[in-house]
Design a protein around this motif. Structure first.
Motif, PDB file in Angstrom:
ATOM      1  N   ALA A   1      15.396   7.439  10.081  1.00 47.55           N
ATOM      2  CA  ALA A   1      14.718   7.823   8.571  1.00 47.55           C
ATOM      3  C   ALA A   1      15.552   9.470   8.601  1.00 47.55           C
ATOM      4  N   SER A   2      15.582   9.937   7.914  1.00 43.45           N
ATOM      5  CA  SER A   2      16.193  11.090   7.407  1.00 43.45           C
ATOM      6  C   SER A   2      14.535  11.978   6.953  1.00 43.45           C
ATOM      7  N   TYR A   3      14.056  13.033   7.708  1.00 39.55           N
ATOM      8  CA  TYR A   3      12.892  13.273   6.946  1.00 39.55           C
ATOM      9  C   TYR A   3      13.322  15.027   6.798  1.00 39.55           C
ATOM     10  N   ARG A   4      12.490  16.068   5.841  1.00 47.66           N
ATOM     11  CA  ARG A   4      12.344  17.177   5.655  1.00 47.66           C
ATOM     12  C   ARG A   4      11.024  17.549   5.609  1.00 47.66           C
TER      13      ARG A   4
ATOM     14  N   TYR B   1       8.813  14.327   4.268  1.00 49.43           N
ATOM     15  CA  TYR B   1       9.606  13.868   3.225  1.00 49.43           C
ATOM     16  C   TYR B   1       9.807  12.923   3.441  1.00 49.43           C
ATOM     17  N   TRP B   2      10.290  11.514   3.443  1.00 48.61           N
ATOM     18  CA  TRP B   2      11.080  10.758   4.294  1.00 48.61           C
ATOM     19  C   TRP B   2      11.656   9.771   3.614  1.00 48.61           C
ATOM     20  N   GLU B   3      12.685   9.769   4.016  1.00 49.35           N
ATOM     21  CA  GLU B   3      14.060   9.285   2.689  1.00 49.35           C
ATOM     22  C   GLU B   3      15.480   8.701   3.511  1.00 49.35           C
TER      23      GLU B   3
ATOM     24  N   ASN C   1       0.559  -1.146  -0.348  1.00 51.14           N
ATOM     25  CA  ASN C   1      -0.168   0.195  -0.280  1.00 51.14           C
ATOM     26  C   ASN C   1       1.107   0.867   0.220  1.00 51.14           C
ATOM     27  N   VAL C   2       1.258   1.305  -1.023  1.00 52.77           N
ATOM     28  CA  VAL C   2       2.095   2.176  -1.085  1.00 52.77           C
ATOM     29  C   VAL C   2       2.499   3.095  -2.366  1.00 52.77           C
ATOM     30  N   ASN C   3       2.086   4.219  -1.650  1.00 56.35           N
ATOM     31  CA  ASN C   3       1.743   5.410  -3.127  1.00 56.35           C
ATOM     32  C   ASN C   3       2.574   6.172  -4.366  1.00 56.35           C
ATOM     33  N   ASP C   4       4.039   6.747  -3.360  1.00 56.76           N
ATOM     34  CA  ASP C   4       4.762   6.826  -3.673  1.00 56.76           C
ATOM     35  C   ASP C   4       6.367   7.144  -3.656  1.00 56.76           C
TER      36      ASP C   4
ATOM     37  N   THR D   1       9.931   4.189   2.921  1.00 61.89           N
ATOM     38  CA  THR D   1      10.008   5.604   3.436  1.00 61.89           C
ATOM     39  C   THR D   1       9.173   6.500   1.317  1.00 61.89           C
ATOM     40  N   GLN D   2       7.730   7.007   2.079  1.00 59.76           N
ATOM     41  CA  GLN D   2       6.937   8.488   0.867  1.00 59.76           C
ATOM     42  C   GLN D   2       6.963   9.196   1.575  1.00 59.76           C
TER      43      GLN D   2
END
Length: 102
Positions: free
Chosen positions: A65-68, A50-52, A5-8, A24-25
């Motif tokens: 995980a890193s995020y912005r 935004y998770w990366e 169930n991951v969109n992008d 992450t998405q």
């Protein structure tokens, strides 16, 4: 799990046990346990986040995980660490805008 169930998805990482995958998405971080055929969302945000760059600890007990994130008055980045079994947030470090590396 036949379909995630991951969109992008922005990135993913395999657990050292090769049975779990963290994905992450935008606005979400999910763990997919392939042996149990379970997908668990451990992080979900309503605002733009935004998770990366997810990574697992060597023993498979922790995920980072890193995020912005964009707030009304500020833009900041950070790193969050979760317990891989419970999904509970263990550490959340916010930093000024800049480049993060693990």
């Amino acid at each position: 799990i036949k379909k995630l169930n991951v969109n992008d998805p922005s990135s993913f990482a395999w657990c050292p046990d090769s049975q779990r995958l963290v994905v992450t998405q935008k606005n979400a971080v999910s763990i997919c346990d392939l042996s149990k055929k379970i997908e668990k969302n451990i992080e979900s945000q309503k605002e733009d986040c935004y998770w990366e760059l997810p990574v697992w600890s060597c023993d498979g007990k922790w995920i980072a995980a890193s995020y912005r994130k964009h707030d009304v008055l500020d833009v900041f980045t950070g790193i969050r660490v979760w317990n891989a079994d419970t999904g509970a947030c263990h550490i959340d470090v916010k930093t000024a805008v800049g480049t993060l590396s693990f």
